[in-house]
Scaffold this motif. Structure first.
Motif, PDB file in Angstrom:
ATOM      1  N   THR A 194       1.013  -1.374  -0.308  1.00  0.00           N
ATOM      2  CA  THR A 194       0.430  -0.139   0.084  1.00  0.00           C
ATOM      3  C   THR A 194       0.302   1.341  -0.060  1.00  0.00           C
ATOM      4  OG1 THR A 194      -1.669   1.335   1.408  1.00  0.00           O
ATOM      5  CG2 THR A 194      -0.254  -0.225   2.697  1.00  0.00           C
ATOM      6  N   THR A 195       0.549   2.656   0.525  1.00  0.00           N
ATOM      7  CA  THR A 195       1.152   3.504   0.360  1.00  0.00           C
ATOM      8  C   THR A 195       0.931   3.833   1.443  1.00  0.00           C
ATOM      9  OG1 THR A 195      -0.675   4.783   0.107  1.00  0.00           O
ATOM     10  CG2 THR A 195       0.755   4.499  -2.249  1.00  0.00           C
ATOM     11  N   ASN A 196       2.171   5.156   1.710  1.00  0.00           N
ATOM     12  CA  ASN A 196       2.321   5.324   3.444  1.00  0.00           C
ATOM     13  C   ASN A 196       1.720   7.033   3.300  1.00  0.00           C
ATOM     14  OD1 ASN A 196       3.443   5.884   5.096  1.00  0.00           O
ATOM     15  ND2 ASN A 196       5.592   5.228   5.613  1.00  0.00           N
ATOM     16  N   ARG A 197       0.115   7.205   3.498  1.00  0.00           N
ATOM     17  CA  ARG A 197      -0.033   8.515   3.929  1.00  0.00           C
ATOM     18  C   ARG A 197      -0.128   8.770   5.034  1.00  0.00           C
ATOM     19  NH1 ARG A 197      -6.122   7.068   2.013  1.00  0.00           N
ATOM     20  NH2 ARG A 197      -5.729   5.425   2.493  1.00  0.00           N
ATOM     21  N   ALA A 198      -0.027   7.985   5.980  1.00  0.00           N
ATOM     22  CA  ALA A 198       0.053   9.030   7.098  1.00  0.00           C
ATOM     23  C   ALA A 198       1.255   8.868   7.622  1.00  0.00           C
ATOM     24  CB  ALA A 198      -0.451   7.891   7.949  1.00  0.00           C
ATOM     25  N   SER A 199       1.658   8.655   7.209  1.00  0.00           N
ATOM     26  CA  SER A 199       3.457   8.806   7.855  1.00  0.00           C
ATOM     27  C   SER A 199       4.403   8.310   7.353  1.00  0.00           C
ATOM     28  CB  SER A 199       4.175   8.318   9.384  1.00  0.00           C
ATOM     29  OG  SER A 199       5.688   8.532   9.302  1.00  0.00           O
ATOM     30  N   LEU A 200       5.496   9.633   6.471  1.00  0.00           N
ATOM     31  CA  LEU A 200       6.254   9.422   5.554  1.00  0.00           C
ATOM     32  C   LEU A 200       7.537   8.454   6.332  1.00  0.00           C
ATOM     33  CD1 LEU A 200       6.329  12.705   3.517  1.00  0.00           C
ATOM     34  CD2 LEU A 200       5.565  11.115   2.983  1.00  0.00           C
ATOM     35  N   ASN A 201       7.569   7.725   7.695  1.00  0.00           N
ATOM     36  CA  ASN A 201       9.043   7.297   8.079  1.00  0.00           C
ATOM     37  C   ASN A 201       8.723   6.293   8.315  1.00  0.00           C
ATOM     38  OD1 ASN A 201      10.228   9.695   8.585  1.00  0.00           O
ATOM     39  ND2 ASN A 201       9.400   9.999  10.400  1.00  0.00           N
ATOM     40  N   LYS A 202       7.082   5.188   8.153  1.00  0.00           N
ATOM     41  CA  LYS A 202       6.805   4.657   7.988  1.00  0.00           C
ATOM     42  C   LYS A 202       7.290   3.317   6.303  1.00  0.00           C
ATOM     43  CE  LYS A 202       2.781   3.773   9.504  1.00  0.00           C
ATOM     44  NZ  LYS A 202       1.845   3.354  10.212  1.00  0.00           N
ATOM     45  N   LYS A 203       7.911   1.778   6.410  1.00  0.00           N
ATOM     46  CA  LYS A 203       8.127   1.118   5.432  1.00  0.00           C
ATOM     47  C   LYS A 203       7.894  -0.266   5.305  1.00  0.00           C
ATOM     48  CE  LYS A 203      12.748   3.710   4.584  1.00  0.00           C
ATOM     49  NZ  LYS A 203      13.844   3.164   3.800  1.00  0.00           N
ATOM     50  N   ARG A 204       7.549  -0.676   6.387  1.00  0.00           N
ATOM     51  CA  ARG A 204       6.945  -2.295   6.512  1.00  0.00           C
ATOM     52  C   ARG A 204       6.432  -2.250   8.085  1.00  0.00           C
ATOM     53  NH1 ARG A 204       7.871  -7.341   4.987  1.00  0.00           N
ATOM     54  NH2 ARG A 204      10.040  -6.211   3.378  1.00  0.00           N
ATOM     55  N   GLU A 205       5.225  -3.405   8.754  1.00  0.00           N
ATOM     56  CA  GLU A 205       4.723  -2.812  10.260  1.00  0.00           C
ATOM     57  C   GLU A 205       3.705  -4.546   9.965  1.00  0.00           C
ATOM     58  OE1 GLU A 205       2.504   0.006  12.924  1.00  0.00           O
ATOM     59  OE2 GLU A 205       2.084   0.464  10.468  1.00  0.00           O
ATOM     60  N   THR A 206       4.055  -5.167  10.884  1.00  0.00           N
ATOM     61  CA  THR A 206       3.065  -5.957  11.320  1.00  0.00           C
ATOM     62  C   THR A 206       1.459  -5.508  11.947  1.00  0.00           C
ATOM     63  OG1 THR A 206       4.520  -7.402  10.926  1.00  0.00           O
ATOM     64  CG2 THR A 206       2.424  -8.267  11.514  1.00  0.00           C
ATOM     65  N   ILE A 207       0.148  -5.341  10.895  1.00  0.00           N
ATOM     66  CA  ILE A 207      -0.308  -4.846  11.857  1.00  0.00           C
ATOM     67  C   ILE A 207      -1.764  -6.128  11.953  1.00  0.00           C
ATOM     68  CG2 ILE A 207      -2.345  -3.495  11.395  1.00  0.00           C
ATOM     69  CD1 ILE A 207      -0.967  -1.303   9.841  1.00  0.00           C
TER      70      ILE A 207
ATOM     71  N   GLY B   1      -1.130  -9.670  12.204  1.00  0.00           N
ATOM     72  CA  GLY B   1      -0.568 -10.777  11.724  1.00  0.00           C
ATOM     73  C   GLY B   1      -0.888 -10.513   9.598  1.00  0.00           C
ATOM     74  N   ILE B   2      -1.239  -9.061   9.589  1.00  0.00           N
ATOM     75  CA  ILE B   2      -0.753  -8.066   8.525  1.00  0.00           C
ATOM     76  C   ILE B   2       0.287  -7.433   8.186  1.00  0.00           C
ATOM     77  CG2 ILE B   2      -1.827  -7.378   6.287  1.00  0.00           C
ATOM     78  CD1 ILE B   2      -4.281  -7.523   7.782  1.00  0.00           C
ATOM     79  N   ASN B   3       0.948  -8.654   7.050  1.00  0.00           N
ATOM     80  CA  ASN B   3       2.560  -8.033   6.812  1.00  0.00           C
ATOM     81  C   ASN B   3       2.396  -6.810   5.791  1.00  0.00           C
ATOM     82  OD1 ASN B   3       5.200  -7.941   6.866  1.00  0.00           O
ATOM     83  ND2 ASN B   3       5.781  -9.277   5.118  1.00  0.00           N
ATOM     84  N   VAL B   4       2.172  -5.327   6.576  1.00  0.00           N
ATOM     85  CA  VAL B   4       1.826  -4.725   5.612  1.00  0.00           C
ATOM     86  C   VAL B   4       3.300  -4.015   5.617  1.00  0.00           C
ATOM     87  CG1 VAL B   4       0.922  -2.272   5.487  1.00  0.00           C
ATOM     88  CG2 VAL B   4       0.264  -3.738   7.158  1.00  0.00           C
ATOM     89  N   ILE B   5       3.439  -3.638   3.627  1.00  0.00           N
ATOM     90  CA  ILE B   5       4.386  -2.641   3.379  1.00  0.00           C
ATOM     91  C   ILE B   5       4.029  -1.378   2.608  1.00  0.00           C
ATOM     92  CG2 ILE B   5       6.185  -3.090   1.404  1.00  0.00           C
ATOM     93  CD1 ILE B   5       6.492  -5.499   2.913  1.00  0.00           C
ATOM     94  N   TYR B   6       4.507  -0.695   3.136  1.00  0.00           N
ATOM     95  CA  TYR B   6       4.604   1.143   2.739  1.00  0.00           C
ATOM     96  C   TYR B   6       5.461   1.391   1.322  1.00  0.00           C
ATOM     97  CZ  TYR B   6       1.602   0.745   7.187  1.00  0.00           C
ATOM     98  OH  TYR B   6       0.153   0.660   7.917  1.00  0.00           O
ATOM     99  N   LEU B   7       4.342   2.068  -0.060  1.00  0.00           N
ATOM    100  CA  LEU B   7       5.455   2.918  -0.656  1.00  0.00           C
ATOM    101  C   LEU B   7       5.527   4.400  -0.584  1.00  0.00           C
ATOM    102  CD1 LEU B   7       4.374   0.088  -4.004  1.00  0.00           C
ATOM    103  CD2 LEU B   7       6.062   0.298  -2.298  1.00  0.00           C
ATOM    104  N   ASN B   8       6.365   4.844  -0.152  1.00  0.00           N
ATOM    105  CA  ASN B   8       6.218   6.666   0.592  1.00  0.00           C
ATOM    106  C   ASN B   8       5.812   7.462  -1.173  1.00  0.00           C
ATOM    107  OD1 ASN B   8       7.023   9.323   1.030  1.00  0.00           O
ATOM    108  ND2 ASN B   8       9.122   9.410   1.169  1.00  0.00           N
ATOM    109  N   ILE B   9       4.564   7.282  -1.081  1.00  0.00           N
ATOM    110  CA  ILE B   9       3.933   7.536  -2.245  1.00  0.00           C
ATOM    111  C   ILE B   9       3.206   8.815  -1.502  1.00  0.00           C
ATOM    112  CG2 ILE B   9       2.244   8.108  -4.354  1.00  0.00           C
ATOM    113  CD1 ILE B   9       3.884   5.020  -4.801  1.00  0.00           C
ATOM    114  N   PRO B  10       2.495  10.060  -1.386  1.00  0.00           N
ATOM    115  CA  PRO B  10       1.963  10.679  -0.555  1.00  0.00           C
ATOM    116  C   PRO B  10       0.240  11.371  -1.737  1.00  0.00           C
ATOM    117  CG  PRO B  10       3.270  12.203  -0.464  1.00  0.00           C
ATOM    118  CD  PRO B  10       3.898  10.987  -1.573  1.00  0.00           C
ATOM    119  N   TYR B  11      -1.117  10.798  -1.255  1.00  0.00           N
ATOM    120  CA  TYR B  11      -1.537  11.168  -1.700  1.00  0.00           C
ATOM    121  C   TYR B  11      -2.788  11.357  -0.525  1.00  0.00           C
ATOM    122  CZ  TYR B  11      -5.909   9.854  -4.347  1.00  0.00           C
ATOM    123  OH  TYR B  11      -7.390   9.678  -5.034  1.00  0.00           O
ATOM    124  N   ASP B  12      -3.543  12.409  -1.299  1.00  0.00           N
ATOM    125  CA  ASP B  12      -5.295  12.872  -0.815  1.00  0.00           C
ATOM    126  C   ASP B  12      -5.760  12.772  -1.056  1.00  0.00           C
ATOM    127  OD1 ASP B  12      -6.737  15.226   0.779  1.00  0.00           O
ATOM    128  OD2 ASP B  12      -5.554  14.189   2.491  1.00  0.00           O
TER     129      ASP B  12
END
Length: 395
Positions: free
Chosen positions: A39-52, A54-65
């Protein structure tokens, strides 16, 4: 299976927005699958990867609104298409890709996965692109339209299976030449454990600056060009201020600032705008309302919509006013959970609100029917299981 789930706008229940992909991922995990969300990292430009959860979430640094203009949106779509495709090329070990639109460009990395990695994909149609932006006037170039329609057909043809979110979307996919047995209709879902009818919280009414005894009408969700927001304000003006009706707007998008400005310029007094709200807070707010509005701009393609706000309103046990002459009209009339108003006649909206205000017994009946429909047909427990069963059949 190891599943790569591509959703440019993925959000969790703690965030504002549609959570369909989250709940489907949870159901797939229950069935023993591993899910990686791209997905895209809309909330924070610092996050790249997070487990939420049990879901392994990969963030791509692409602002969107949603408030972005057309050009900036296109850039965001193309950047996500390219970066997610690069991720697919570099990655190993996935057995299936699920790509969920919009935009249509989300299908490109899924196509890359099939062509370069031999990984089958499911494509989920949340809106009939490119037909939506074409009818809304966002795409006018004939060559671009022809190219996008060919691209749409290519994505459908190469998919292992297609999920459409409404009967109209199902028909739209079939019209491109795709066989019916390759398409499933799994609409947006109610969340009966997250939105439910209960005693109104008077402290919430006070915090929002609302009258205790007013008739409260709510609109929540996206505030874009497609959502018929000026139609609502037209109806509010025709209704006037003498009926003790208050209008609450929760959400975000391109139209939000324009609506606020119009209210100021035209002295539309009985409206309040509150911005985004996370799900738990929004659930409390929807519960204090008396009727929920689900509106769209009067375009044929928008009658195929499957709006989150509709299904959350069903869960909350609210009577619903819809203005789309498609399957949502058929739903509220067949199941007696709301009323349909003509999208070209805002006076009908004003009259519909007054009808529900003055006929409490009917309004209560509509609300009870809404909750029953959510429980028996559209709850996430039912539809996520249907989605998971469809995935199992594709093994």
């Amino acid at each position: 299976m190891n599943i790569l789930y591509i959703h440019q706008y993925f959000v969790t229940p703690s965030e504002a927005g549609g959570t369909r992909s989250y709940w489907i991922s949870q159901e797939l995990k229950k069935k023993g699958h591993n899910v990686t969300m791209l997905t895209t990292n809309r909330a924070s430009l610092n996050k790249k990867r997070e487990t939420i959860d049990g879901i392994n979430v990969i963030y791509l640094n692409i602002p969107y609104d949603n408030k972005m203009g057309v050009f900036k949106r296109i850039i965001a779509f193309l950047r996500f298409m390219l970066l997610s495709s690069w991720y697919v090329i570099k990655s190993k070990g996935f057995d299936l890709v699920i790509a969920t639109s919009t935009p249509l460009t989300v299908g490109f990395p899924a196509l890359v996965a099939k062509k370069l990695r031999g990984i089958p994909y499911i494509f989920e149609v949340r809106d009939l692109w490119p037909e939506v932006p074409i009818q809304m006037g966002g795409i006018k170039n004939k060559f671009a339209i022809k190219l996008l329609r060919l691209f749409e057909k290519k994505i459908y043809q190469n998919a292992k299976h297609i999920v459409a979110l409404s009967p109209g979307m199902f028909d739209g996919v079939i019209k491109t030449g795709i066989p019916e047995n390759k398409v499933s209709m799994i609409p947006n879902m109610s969340k009966i454990d997250k939105f439910w009818p209960r005693k109104k919280n008077e402290s919430v009414i006070k915090e929002l600056g609302l009258k205790k005894d007013s008739f409260k009408v709510i609109y929540f969700g996206a505030m874009g060009l497609a959502n018929g927001m000026d139609y609502i304000l037209d109806g509010i003006k025709l209704l006037g201020t003498e009926h003790n009706v208050e209008f609450m707007f929760f959400g975000w998008g391109y139209m939000e600032s324009l609506l606020k400005k119009r209210c100021e310029e035209e002295n539309i007094q009985n409206t309040k705008f509150y911005g985004k709200m996370p799900m738990d807070r929004l659930s409390e707010i929807v519960n204090i309302s008396d009727v929920s509005l689900v509106t769209f701009t009067n375009l044929p393609i928008l009658t195929t919509n499957s709006p989150n706000k509709l299904f959350d309103s069903l869960s909350a046990g609210k009577p619903i006013i819809v203005n789309s002459p498609g399957w949502t009209k058929q739903m509220v009339e067949e199941h007696r959970c709301g009323i349909y108003v003509d999208p070209t006649k805002p006076l009908e909206l004003a009259e519909g609100i007054m009808f529900l205000k003055e006929n409490e017994k009917i309004s209560d009946e509509f609300g009870e029917n809404s909750r029953k429909l959510a429980e028996n047909m559209y709850d996430k427990s039912i539809l996520c299981e249907k989605f998971s069963a469809m995935v199992e059949k594709l093994k």
